[in-house]
Design an enzyme around this catalytic site. Structure first.
Site, PDB file in Angstrom:
ATOM      1  CG  ASP A   1      -0.239  -0.277   2.509  1.00  0.00           C
ATOM      2  OD1 ASP A   1       0.999  -0.116   2.562  1.00  0.00           O
ATOM      3  OD2 ASP A   1      -0.916  -0.632   3.492  1.00  0.00           O
TER       4      ASP A   1
ATOM      5  CG  ASP B   1       1.306 -15.850  -8.540  1.00  0.00           C
ATOM      6  OD1 ASP B   1       1.247 -14.816  -7.841  1.00  0.00           O
ATOM      7  OD2 ASP B   1       2.003 -15.937  -9.567  1.00  0.00           O
TER       8      ASP B   1
ATOM      9  CD  GLU C   1       0.240  -6.235   1.561  1.00  0.00           C
ATOM     10  OE1 GLU C   1       0.273  -4.993   1.459  1.00  0.00           O
ATOM     11  OE2 GLU C   1      -0.627  -6.845   2.224  1.00  0.00           O
TER      12      GLU C   1
END
Length: 516
Positions: free
Chosen positions: A93, A468, A477
């Site tokens: 993020d 995946d 992540e």
């Protein structure tokens, strides 16, 4: 045991030193398994460090190697007239979380301190120092006064409702801070540890003024954390602490003693060791194992008043080592330490770093090893197990999957990462809006257009399976603190020449031999 089985075990557990050093390539080329099936640790190390350039916030330098990235968040801090540009986005993020960022810097500093020679031999010490300094610079700016530390830039809730490149982001850059009236001893003490570790790692780099700033700020932050005690839990929106602040105070004091040899920090460790407890994980929230490792190093150097830390660290080892009789953290069928399903590799890499350092310290002190209830593990056995974790991450696992992006030929292609999953601003120059990213780029099954070389994802599940899938943030992540711990663990594996002594207990050896 039959001689043939012994020979096979020796072959399987002897790891190559890493072969030729291959520089990190932006397209992820190179790397893979070398002689005797060992990964190319030099290539993996280079890529693990390169990852941090893809996480940079602020104005990028001319020598930026992750060229798919651009400048971002150039006005951070403006609303309170403080410069909070720079630093790292923690994961996939666009928020800067100071608490895990500080832990990242501490781990990078620790890696440089313990394995600087190996990193230098790989030609990566300059890049590692640059990664440390990029994070430390931000922490220095965030410590705006003796009793102020900015701990977050960006609104996490708003950011998580958008899928956009950092170069495009238009979500609020809300500022969060701790003060004397709203303390957060965990965050302040971790920042103190980070700057002390950065000082030790960078003090011989030639910039004495910068080194002096690091040490002064580290001392100041420790005083802030210790004199204005309060939990970050009450003043944080994300990355809240659940283990309390005593672990960070011990961690910071241990780093400051390492950096300064000032007796007051040793006294703090000595007088507060009653708060040290046996643990089975080392993470951005729980620093006990790290503090115990630093204190045990002092104990083995003759400071016997720190015995409790050594005992607690031995318990940590016994909680992890297979067949110890005290196992608390299981291994998957393929041999991976598995603490919990969400972002498990963060715990694997940090545990591996501690095991690697402890095995080195035990060996240099002449210790025979760690005694658990069902087995005694030599330094070589501990380091062999640590190396098996590095090897698993790099592809010696049931899927033959490297969990580092760009390493070998089979690696995650759809990582949960905004900047990686949307074409580079240098390729698609128009703005990609918040909602467009969610509709057009997050759900696609196409591989990410930007290969985020070196990124280590959250990893497989407890049965060694991995999907995946970009939408699966728990497994796909990456995060800075995963890579930061891996840097030291990989350097340890690269510099290590495993020799299995036949007189070591055979059942202990068999538990650490991977057939992948």
């Amino acid at each position: 045991m039959a001689a043939g089985m012994v020979a096979t075990m020796v072959l399987l557990t002897c790891l190559a030193a890493g072969g030729l050093v291959v520089g990190a390539e932006e397209d992820g080329g190179g790397g893979g398994l070398g002689r005797l099936g060992s990964p190319d640790y030099g290539d993996a190390l280079a890529k693990a460090i390169l990852f941090f350039e893809g996480q940079r916030s602020g104005r990028l330098p001319a020598n930026q190697r992750a060229t798919w990235r651009g400048d971002s968040a150039l006005t951070d801090g403006r609303e309170e007239n403080v410069n909070l540009t720079g630093g790292y986005y923690d994961a996939g993020d666009n928020v800067k979380f100071g608490y895990p960022m500080a832990f990242t810097v501490t781990l990078l500093g620790w890696s440089a301190v313990e394995y600087g020679a190996a990193v230098a031999a790989a030609g990566e010490l300059g890049n590692l120092r640059a990664a440390i300094r990029w994070g430390a610079d931000f922490l220095l700016r965030a410590h705006a006064s003796p009793t102020t530390l900015y701990t977050q830039v960006g609104d996490g809730n708003a950011d998580h409702q958008c899928w956009e490149r950092p170069e495009d982001m238009d979500t609020p850059r809300t500022l969060y801070k701790i003060t004397a009236d709203s303390p957060g001893s965990e965050a302040a003490a971790e920042a103190s540890a980070a700057l002390a570790a950065a000082y030790v790692a960078l003090k011989d780099d030639g910039d004495t003024a910068f080194s002096s700033r690091l040490l002064a700020a580290s001392r100041s932050l420790f005083d802030f954390a210790n004199n204005y005690r309060g939990s970050f839990q009450s003043s944080c929106p994300f990355y809240c602490s659940y283990s309390g602040f005593q672990d960070e105070l011990l961690w910071a004091s241990a780093w400051l003693f390492k950096a300064t040899r000032d007796a007051k920090y040793l006294d703090f460790l000595t007088n507060n060791q009653g708060s040290s407890n046996p643990v089975n994980e080392f993470s951005w929230d729980n620093k006990y194992a790290g503090a115990q490792m630093l204190a045990a190093q002092e104990y083995l150097g003759g400071r016997t008043q720190l015995a409790r830390y050594k005992d607690n660290l031995d318990s940590f080892v016994c909680a992890l080592m297979p067949n110890s009789g005290n196992v608390q953290i299981r291994t998957t069928p393929g041999g991976l330490l598995f603490t919990r399903d969400s972002v498990n590799l963060q715990y694997t890499t940090t545990a591996t770093l501690v095991l690697s350092i402890y095995s080195k310290v035990l060996k240099s002190s002449g210790s025979r090893g760690v005694r658990c209830s069902a087995a005694t593990f030599s330094p070589n056995q501990i380091s062999s197990f640590a190396t098996s974790q590095v090897d698993y991450i790099l592809g010696k696992n049931p899927l033959g999957m490297s969990y580092m992006v760009g390493f070998s030929t089979k690696f995650p292609r759809r990582i949960h990462h905004r900047g990686s999953s949307i074409p580079s601003i240098k390729v698609l120059s128009r703005k990609v809006t918040c909602k467009e990213g969610f509709s057009s780029w997050l759900p696609t099954s196409d591989p990410n257009p930007n290969i985020h070389v070196g990124a280590i994802v959250g990893g497989p599940d407890g049965n060694d399976q991995f999907s995946d899938n970009r939408g699966d943030s728990s497994h796909s992540e990456p995060a800075t603190y995963i890579n930061a711990a891996f840097v030291g663990a990989c350097a340890a594996a690269m510099g290590q020449k495993q020799v299995v002594k036949l007189e070591e207990p055979a059942d202990n050896l068999e538990s650490m031999v991977s057939t992948y």
